[in-house]
Design a protein around this motif. Sequence first.
Motif, mmCIF file in Angstrom:
data_model
loop_
_atom_site.group_PDB
_atom_site.id
_atom_site.type_symbol
_atom_site.label_atom_id
_atom_site.label_comp_id
_atom_site.label_asym_id
_atom_site.label_seq_id
_atom_site.Cartn_x
_atom_site.Cartn_y
_atom_site.Cartn_z
ATOM 1 N N UNK A 66 44.637 51.927 3.311
ATOM 2 C CA UNK A 66 45.640 50.881 3.122
ATOM 3 C C UNK A 66 45.934 50.189 4.445
ATOM 4 N N UNK A 67 46.063 50.973 5.500
ATOM 5 C CA UNK A 67 46.328 50.419 6.831
ATOM 6 C C UNK A 67 45.201 49.498 7.278
ATOM 7 N N UNK A 68 43.969 49.841 6.922
ATOM 8 C CA UNK A 68 42.807 49.049 7.327
ATOM 9 C C UNK A 68 42.616 47.807 6.466
ATOM 10 N N UNK A 69 43.444 47.625 5.442
ATOM 11 C CA UNK A 69 43.375 46.421 4.621
ATOM 12 C C UNK A 69 42.631 46.573 3.316
ATOM 13 N N UNK A 70 42.319 47.797 2.923
ATOM 14 C CA UNK A 70 41.661 48.009 1.632
ATOM 15 C C UNK A 70 42.582 47.565 0.501
ATOM 16 N N UNK A 71 42.036 47.175 -0.648
ATOM 17 C CA UNK A 71 42.876 46.814 -1.782
ATOM 18 C C UNK A 71 43.827 47.948 -2.146
ATOM 19 N N UNK A 72 45.003 47.589 -2.622
ATOM 20 C CA UNK A 72 46.039 48.572 -2.924
ATOM 21 C C UNK A 72 45.541 49.630 -3.909
ATOM 22 N N UNK A 73 44.882 49.203 -4.981
ATOM 23 C CA UNK A 73 44.433 50.147 -6.000
ATOM 24 C C UNK A 73 43.415 51.139 -5.474
ATOM 25 N N UNK A 74 42.470 50.665 -4.676
ATOM 26 C CA UNK A 74 41.438 51.549 -4.125
ATOM 27 C C UNK A 74 42.046 52.534 -3.138
ATOM 28 N N UNK A 75 42.938 52.051 -2.283
ATOM 29 C CA UNK A 75 43.591 52.931 -1.312
ATOM 30 C C UNK A 75 44.449 53.966 -2.023
ATOM 31 N N UNK A 76 45.121 53.541 -3.085
ATOM 32 C CA UNK A 76 45.965 54.460 -3.839
ATOM 33 C C UNK A 76 45.123 55.556 -4.485
ATOM 34 N N UNK A 77 44.014 55.187 -5.106
ATOM 35 C CA UNK A 77 43.165 56.198 -5.733
ATOM 36 C C UNK A 77 42.662 57.206 -4.703
ATOM 37 N N UNK A 131 41.920 50.799 -10.143
ATOM 38 C CA UNK A 131 42.060 51.900 -9.194
ATOM 39 C C UNK A 131 43.260 52.774 -9.531
ATOM 40 N N UNK A 132 44.339 52.149 -9.946
ATOM 41 C CA UNK A 132 45.532 52.883 -10.361
ATOM 42 C C UNK A 132 45.215 53.788 -11.543
ATOM 43 N N UNK A 133 44.493 53.278 -12.530
ATOM 44 C CA UNK A 133 44.134 54.082 -13.697
ATOM 45 C C UNK A 133 43.171 55.204 -13.324
ATOM 46 N N UNK A 134 42.218 54.933 -12.442
ATOM 47 C CA UNK A 134 41.283 55.994 -12.041
ATOM 48 C C UNK A 134 42.012 57.131 -11.333
ATOM 49 N N UNK A 135 43.123 56.828 -10.681
ATOM 50 C CA UNK A 135 43.884 57.869 -9.985
ATOM 51 C C UNK A 135 44.362 58.948 -10.955
ATOM 52 N N UNK A 136 44.602 58.582 -12.207
ATOM 53 C CA UNK A 136 45.061 59.556 -13.196
ATOM 54 C C UNK A 136 43.977 60.556 -13.582
ATOM 55 N N UNK A 137 42.735 60.275 -13.236
ATOM 56 C CA UNK A 137 41.661 61.229 -13.491
ATOM 57 C C UNK A 137 41.666 62.381 -12.486
ATOM 58 N N UNK A 138 42.399 62.214 -11.395
ATOM 59 C CA UNK A 138 42.398 63.232 -10.336
ATOM 60 C C UNK A 138 43.506 64.260 -10.488
ATOM 61 N N UNK A 139 44.555 63.950 -11.247
ATOM 62 C CA UNK A 139 45.711 64.839 -11.305
ATOM 63 C C UNK A 139 46.506 64.546 -12.575
ATOM 64 N N UNK A 140 47.143 65.577 -13.126
ATOM 65 C CA UNK A 140 48.003 65.390 -14.294
ATOM 66 C C UNK A 140 49.353 64.848 -13.839
#
Length: 300
Positions: A66-77, A131-140
Amino acid sequence: MVTPDQEETTPKGPRSPAENAELALLLEVAGTPKPGNVDRERDLEELWFEHFLAGAVGSRRGLERAEAGAPVGAAFETAVAGMANQRGGNTQFGCLLLLVPLVRTAAAEGSVRPALTTDTVEATTIEDAAGFYRAFDHVDVFVDDPPADLEPLDVRRGAAAIPTLEERGVTMYEVMDASVPGDDVAREWLTGFERSFRAAQWLESLETQRSATDRIAEVFLRLLGERPDTLIASKHGDTVAQEVCECATDLAAAGAFRTDRERVDTFADDLCERGINPGTTADITAAGIFIALERGGLEV
């Protein structure tokens, strides 16, 4: 030539936004007592203090993206995937949903202010939502059932919902909009991170001779008494959420955190024993800590 001794004593300069975000996660869980939440003195049945420490460290790579400027969704995932690399499960999903856009704003703009943060979240895209939706695949993550018309976009479907997301052209900001009311972390995205900035102001206004973790715990109690916690409401109902809010209001108004800490400890123990976890309040507290660290109003 710089000798090893000189290198050790060379000033390192201010922390980066990603470093401040990681520190905010660590300070949030270290604040004690935080009624109903894991802290230095309290573990929940399957969620322990050490899991939060590991989750904070694990999120670092996503925060740096996120600090480096990556898209919010990708950085969040990326942050969530790293956070999940411990045995406790979901420790800081909601915190990261606030911290990632705050870090991106601070790094891009050189400061963090409500209007700038609003610009960041309003500019999110369909790919950010993916990216936000993919984050849900990592944790309940505990979430309520969606309305019938949004069932195909149930976040618990994770990446499986992305084709529908793309077909409907839904951005990450619009996903947050659809989550309000009912989710006060999503509400922060729509209100210029209103409560997060208020928490930062409270932290900055408390006596600086007190430890940061002591001030953080007091601000958590204030936030808990400001609005019913939406995670409590989702899990236990509006009545319980309101009762917890009113108790926190009474304790904060009486100055119990400073004058009668035993009452706050008793409240904290009671909520933990009953499994009532004000997780949303903790998320907003972490965001407030980050803002205060970035502005220099909270020193550790």
